[in-house]
Design an enzyme around this catalytic site. Structure first.
Site, PDB file in Angstrom:
ATOM      1  N   CYS A   1      13.803  10.478   6.858  1.00  0.00           N
ATOM      2  CA  CYS A   1      13.831   9.943   8.224  1.00  0.00           C
ATOM      3  C   CYS A   1      15.233  10.048   8.818  1.00  0.00           C
ATOM      4  O   CYS A   1      15.389  10.211  10.017  1.00  0.00           O
ATOM      5  CB  CYS A   1      13.325   8.515   8.254  1.00  0.00           C
ATOM      6  SG  CYS A   1      14.040   7.493   6.975  1.00  0.00           S
TER       7      CYS A   1
ATOM      8  N   GLU B   1      10.654   0.738   9.969  1.00  0.00           N
ATOM      9  CA  GLU B   1      11.619   1.821   9.735  1.00  0.00           C
ATOM     10  C   GLU B   1      10.901   3.109  10.097  1.00  0.00           C
ATOM     11  O   GLU B   1      10.011   3.546   9.367  1.00  0.00           O
ATOM     12  CB  GLU B   1      12.029   1.876   8.254  1.00  0.00           C
ATOM     13  CG  GLU B   1      12.660   0.618   7.723  1.00  0.00           C
ATOM     14  CD  GLU B   1      14.081   0.406   8.199  1.00  0.00           C
ATOM     15  OE1 GLU B   1      14.685   1.363   8.726  1.00  0.00           O
ATOM     16  OE2 GLU B   1      14.579  -0.719   8.046  1.00  0.00           O
TER      17      GLU B   1
ATOM     18  N   GLU C   1       4.697   6.825  15.616  1.00  0.00           N
ATOM     19  CA  GLU C   1       3.358   6.665  16.185  1.00  0.00           C
ATOM     20  C   GLU C   1       2.641   5.450  15.572  1.00  0.00           C
ATOM     21  O   GLU C   1       2.149   4.571  16.280  1.00  0.00           O
ATOM     22  CB  GLU C   1       2.590   7.953  15.875  1.00  0.00           C
ATOM     23  CG  GLU C   1       1.296   8.125  16.584  1.00  0.00           C
ATOM     24  CD  GLU C   1       0.487   9.262  15.951  1.00  0.00           C
ATOM     25  OE1 GLU C   1       1.035  10.041  15.137  1.00  0.00           O
ATOM     26  OE2 GLU C   1      -0.713   9.341  16.257  1.00  0.00           O
TER      27      GLU C   1
ATOM     28  N   GLU D   1      10.834  14.996  15.691  1.00  0.00           N
ATOM     29  CA  GLU D   1      11.106  14.974  14.260  1.00  0.00           C
ATOM     30  C   GLU D   1      10.215  16.022  13.571  1.00  0.00           C
ATOM     31  O   GLU D   1       8.994  15.953  13.663  1.00  0.00           O
ATOM     32  CB  GLU D   1      10.793  13.577  13.712  1.00  0.00           C
ATOM     33  CG  GLU D   1      11.097  13.433  12.247  1.00  0.00           C
ATOM     34  CD  GLU D   1      10.915  12.007  11.745  1.00  0.00           C
ATOM     35  OE1 GLU D   1       9.837  11.423  11.975  1.00  0.00           O
ATOM     36  OE2 GLU D   1      11.852  11.485  11.118  1.00  0.00           O
TER      37      GLU D   1
ATOM     38  N   GLY E   1       4.082   3.117  13.811  1.00  0.00           N
ATOM     39  CA  GLY E   1       4.942   1.952  14.068  1.00  0.00           C
ATOM     40  C   GLY E   1       4.580   1.277  15.382  1.00  0.00           C
ATOM     41  O   GLY E   1       4.536   0.045  15.479  1.00  0.00           O
TER      42      GLY E   1
ATOM     43  N   LYS F   1       0.841  -1.202   0.000  1.00  0.00           N
ATOM     44  CA  LYS F   1       0.000   0.000   0.000  1.00  0.00           C
ATOM     45  C   LYS F   1       0.873   1.247   0.000  1.00  0.00           C
ATOM     46  O   LYS F   1       1.602   1.500   0.950  1.00  0.00           O
ATOM     47  CB  LYS F   1      -0.905   0.050   1.232  1.00  0.00           C
ATOM     48  CG  LYS F   1      -1.934   1.172   1.103  1.00  0.00           C
ATOM     49  CD  LYS F   1      -2.589   1.539   2.410  1.00  0.00           C
ATOM     50  CE  LYS F   1      -1.772   2.502   3.231  1.00  0.00           C
ATOM     51  NZ  LYS F   1      -1.607   3.842   2.620  1.00  0.00           N
TER      52      LYS F   1
HETATM   53  P1  NAI Z   1       2.116   7.772   8.731  1.00  0.00           P
HETATM   54  O1  NAI Z   1       3.000   6.908   9.556  1.00  0.00           O
HETATM   55  O2  NAI Z   1       0.721   8.014   9.186  1.00  0.00           O
HETATM   56  O3  NAI Z   1       2.006   7.171   7.247  1.00  0.00           O
HETATM   57  C1  NAI Z   1       2.874   6.229   6.688  1.00  0.00           C
HETATM   58  C2  NAI Z   1       2.066   5.120   6.019  1.00  0.00           C
HETATM   59  O4  NAI Z   1       1.337   4.397   6.998  1.00  0.00           O
HETATM   60  C3  NAI Z   1       1.027   5.600   5.010  1.00  0.00           C
HETATM   61  O5  NAI Z   1       0.979   4.695   3.927  1.00  0.00           O
HETATM   62  C4  NAI Z   1      -0.256   5.555   5.809  1.00  0.00           C
HETATM   63  O6  NAI Z   1      -1.418   5.407   5.009  1.00  0.00           O
HETATM   64  C5  NAI Z   1      -0.045   4.325   6.659  1.00  0.00           C
HETATM   65  N1  NAI Z   1      -0.820   4.270   7.902  1.00  0.00           N
HETATM   66  C6  NAI Z   1      -1.327   5.304   8.640  1.00  0.00           C
HETATM   67  N2  NAI Z   1      -1.963   4.836   9.723  1.00  0.00           N
HETATM   68  C7  NAI Z   1      -1.862   3.485   9.699  1.00  0.00           C
HETATM   69  C8  NAI Z   1      -2.303   2.435  10.558  1.00  0.00           C
HETATM   70  N3  NAI Z   1      -2.973   2.681  11.683  1.00  0.00           N
HETATM   71  N4  NAI Z   1      -2.006   1.155  10.223  1.00  0.00           N
HETATM   72  C9  NAI Z   1      -1.309   0.889   9.104  1.00  0.00           C
HETATM   73  N5  NAI Z   1      -0.880   1.830   8.250  1.00  0.00           N
HETATM   74  C10 NAI Z   1      -1.134   3.124   8.538  1.00  0.00           C
HETATM   75  O7  NAI Z   1       2.871   9.142   8.530  1.00  0.00           O
HETATM   76  P2  NAI Z   1       2.259  10.586   8.127  1.00  0.00           P
HETATM   77  O8  NAI Z   1       1.015  10.837   8.909  1.00  0.00           O
HETATM   78  O9  NAI Z   1       2.200  10.653   6.671  1.00  0.00           O
HETATM   79  O10 NAI Z   1       3.400  11.565   8.658  1.00  0.00           O
HETATM   80  C11 NAI Z   1       3.449  11.934  10.022  1.00  0.00           C
HETATM   81  C12 NAI Z   1       4.875  12.060  10.505  1.00  0.00           C
HETATM   82  O11 NAI Z   1       5.502  10.782  10.439  1.00  0.00           O
HETATM   83  C13 NAI Z   1       5.772  12.951   9.662  1.00  0.00           C
HETATM   84  O12 NAI Z   1       5.638  14.284  10.027  1.00  0.00           O
HETATM   85  C14 NAI Z   1       7.135  12.395   9.968  1.00  0.00           C
HETATM   86  O13 NAI Z   1       7.614  12.940  11.172  1.00  0.00           O
HETATM   87  C15 NAI Z   1       6.873  10.921  10.144  1.00  0.00           C
HETATM   88  N6  NAI Z   1       7.178  10.141   8.937  1.00  0.00           N
HETATM   89  C16 NAI Z   1       8.329   9.409   8.898  1.00  0.00           C
HETATM   90  C17 NAI Z   1       8.670   8.720   7.766  1.00  0.00           C
HETATM   91  C18 NAI Z   1       9.923   7.940   7.687  1.00  0.00           C
HETATM   92  O14 NAI Z   1      10.443   7.740   6.603  1.00  0.00           O
HETATM   93  N7  NAI Z   1      10.419   7.413   8.782  1.00  0.00           N
HETATM   94  C19 NAI Z   1       7.842   8.759   6.559  1.00  0.00           C
HETATM   95  C20 NAI Z   1       6.616   9.503   6.702  1.00  0.00           C
HETATM   96  C21 NAI Z   1       6.341  10.175   7.851  1.00  0.00           C
END
Ligand code: NAI
Ligand code: MG
Length: 479
Positions: A289, A255, A236, A386, A238, A181
């Site tokens: 990240c 990750e 969060e 972050e 994760g 996804k």
């Molecule tokens: P997110 O963690 O919500 O989204 C990442 C992925 O997880 C997306 O595909 C989303 O649809 C999916 N997702 C969301 N909730 C889920 C759940 N309960 N179960 C399974 N999958 C789920 O991140 P978001 O809201 O886009 O960004 C928020 C913050 O997260 C950013 O400001 C940044 O600090 C951090 N982040 C870190 C990343 C990294 O590469 N480590 C990448 C993206 C965001």
């Protein structure tokens, strides 16, 4: 002396975006039920309507992946699997320009980065793993390596195609099938990748792509037909995933976020260091990240570094991501921009000093000027959380030991940078730092042969290299 640049926009004629997309299940595109828009964050133009997968679509994708796993993919020799991976890699190279333009339109990152970093690295991940497919017995992962089954893979929006490659290539090389996804704001290159799978004549169901938001992600995580979850995203989410899979037999790699220290010692080569600082935090708008978001300067060189850094930042070109001369593009979404604005405001309130170069930000779209905060202390939110944007927090230190203490004073542990001309100091510091990846006199360098991953709240497991293979095999662990 610096020159003005005339606009040099890349043409978007190479891509054709459909008004509406469905899901890729069992080798075919199937119509979606509900849809949501995906926008170009640089212009707010609606590019297309993306389907939101619910339970029926996720069930169908898992079923297709299981069928392909049992009937074809797990039975195929590594040599045959490798041929498909090579084929996918070559098609990605052939269609690189199309992928780069689409990535930049949907994500907002500069075309120079999608063209020179994201897409070539994505192809490199397939080439690298294609090479392992028939040599797994020699990878140090046991004499008879066995795949896990069906992998559920959930990826973020900051490197959409590259994160897909990090997930799909090792899974396929080791004989697993996948349900992937993409992130809700950046699904288009994953859907183009689905076309590449068709073009490569990959057996139906080996790769399935369902689009949607966190609710779709949760359906994948909690699906009983899935053997492994691979996630990249926020700490969060994760944690939610870790809790969900704890009582199950699912394997998991996470990750997550980071707050990397980029440490400048007094003997650092200052001009190169300034380039490395800029690359560390302003690459990909800081949506990285492993970004070097906490700059630690040794006190006796701090003034000189900051002076040169500000001069350098005056020359960063922010604007149209499709322009080949652009250094910093658009913030990926309205939500992410709001988060950056809010966290930066806490820097002002808590007493740090904000500085940005003068830049004309476009009226439409989501933008944030490259920013540094000086006078930051370890207690400030901008030193601990972050920000995931083009914002650098600057702290100082007196002794190497103090640098290490400050660098490790974080719940994260994904990456770190060391700037010094003294090899013994670099080696000493890299042994003290609690971070998965440590760069010396460079930053943000990636290679498929090198394992990547974090300590503490930055996640579990490694991706890339031989370590990454073990995350898709039964009973092997490099931890
Ligand atoms: P997110 O963690 O919500 O989204 C990442 C992925 O997880 C997306 O595909 C989303 O649809 C999916 N997702 C969301 N909730 C889920 C759940 N309960 N179960 C399974 N999958 C789920 O991140 P978001 O809201 O886009 O960004 C928020 C913050 O997260 C950013 O400001 C940044 O600090 C951090 N982040 C870190 C990343 C990294 O590469 N480590 C990448 C993206 C965001
Ligand atoms: Mg988008």
């Amino acid at each position: 002396m610096s020159f003005e640049y005339a606009p040099a926009p890349e043409s978007r004629a190479v891509v054709s975006i459909k008004p509406k997309y469905g899901h890729f299940i069992g080798g075919k595109f199937v119509a979606g039920n509900k849809h949501f828009p995906t926008v170009n964050p640089a212009t707010e133009e609606v590019l297309s309507q993306i389907a939101l997968a619910g339970k029926p679509e996720v069930d169908a994708a898992v079923k297709a992946a299981r069928k392909a796993y049992v009937s074809t993919w797990s039975k195929m020799s590594g040599k045959e699997r490798g041929k498909y991976l090579y084929r996918i890699a070559r098609i990605m190279q052939e269609r690189a320009r199309e992928f780069a333009v689409l990535e930049t339109l949907d994500n907002g990152k500069p075309i120079r980065e999608s063209r020179d970093t994201d897409i070539p690295l994505a192809a490199a991940h397939f080439f690298y793993h294609a090479g392992w497919a028939d040599k797994l017995e020699f990878a140090g992962v046991g004499t008879s390596p066995k795949p896990l089954g069906v992998a559920g893979q959930i990826i973020p929006w900051n490197f959409p195609l590259l994160m897909l490659a990090w997930k799909v290539a090792p899974a396929l090389a080791t004989g697993n099938t996948v349900v992937l996804k993409p992130a809700e704001s950046t699904s288009l290159t994953a859907l183009l990748f689905a076309e590449v799978c068709q073009q490569a004549e990959l057996p139906a169901g080996v790769v399935n792509i369902v689009t949607g938001d966190g609710s779709t992600g949760a359906l994948i995580v909690n699906h009983p037909g899935i053997d492994k979850i691979a996630f990249t995203g926020s700490t969060e989410v994760g944690k939610i995933i870790a809790r969900a899979v704890a009582p199950t037999k699912k394997s998991v790699t996470l990750e997550l976020g980071g707050k990397a220290a980029n440490i400048v010692f007094e003997d650092a080569p200052i001009d190169e260091t300034v380039e490395g600082i800029v690359n560390g935090i302003f690459f990909n708008q800081g949506h990285v990240c492993c970004a070097g978001s906490r700059l630690l300067l040794q006190e006796n060189v701090a003034e000189e570094v900051l002076h040169k850094l500000k001069n350098r930042m005056e020359k960063i070109r922010v604007g149209d991501p499709m322009d080949k001369n652009t250094d910093v593009g658009a913030i990926n979404s309205k939500e992410q921009l709001a988060k950056i604005v809010e966290l930066a405001a806490t820097g002002d309130v808590e007493g740090a000093e904000r500085w940005s170069p003068a830049c004309n930000l476009p009226a439409k779209g989501f933008w944030f000027a490259p920013t540094i905060f000086t006078g930051v202390t370890q207690a400030h939110r901008i030193a601990r959380e972050e920000i995931f944007g083009p914002v650098l927090s600057v702290l100082t230190f007196r002794t190497p030991q103090e640098a290490i203490e400050k660098a490790n004073n974080t719940p994260f542990g994904l990456s770190a940078g060391i700037w010094s001309e003294k090899g013994s100091r670099t080696l000493w510091a890299s042994q003290q730092l609690r971070a998965g990846v440590i760069w010396a006199n460079t930053f943000n360098k990636f290679d498929p042969t090198s394992p990547f991953g974090g300590y503490k709240e930055s996640g579990w497991g490694r991706e890339g290299g031989r370590h990454g293979l073990s995350a898709y095999l039964k009973g092997v662990s490099h931890e």
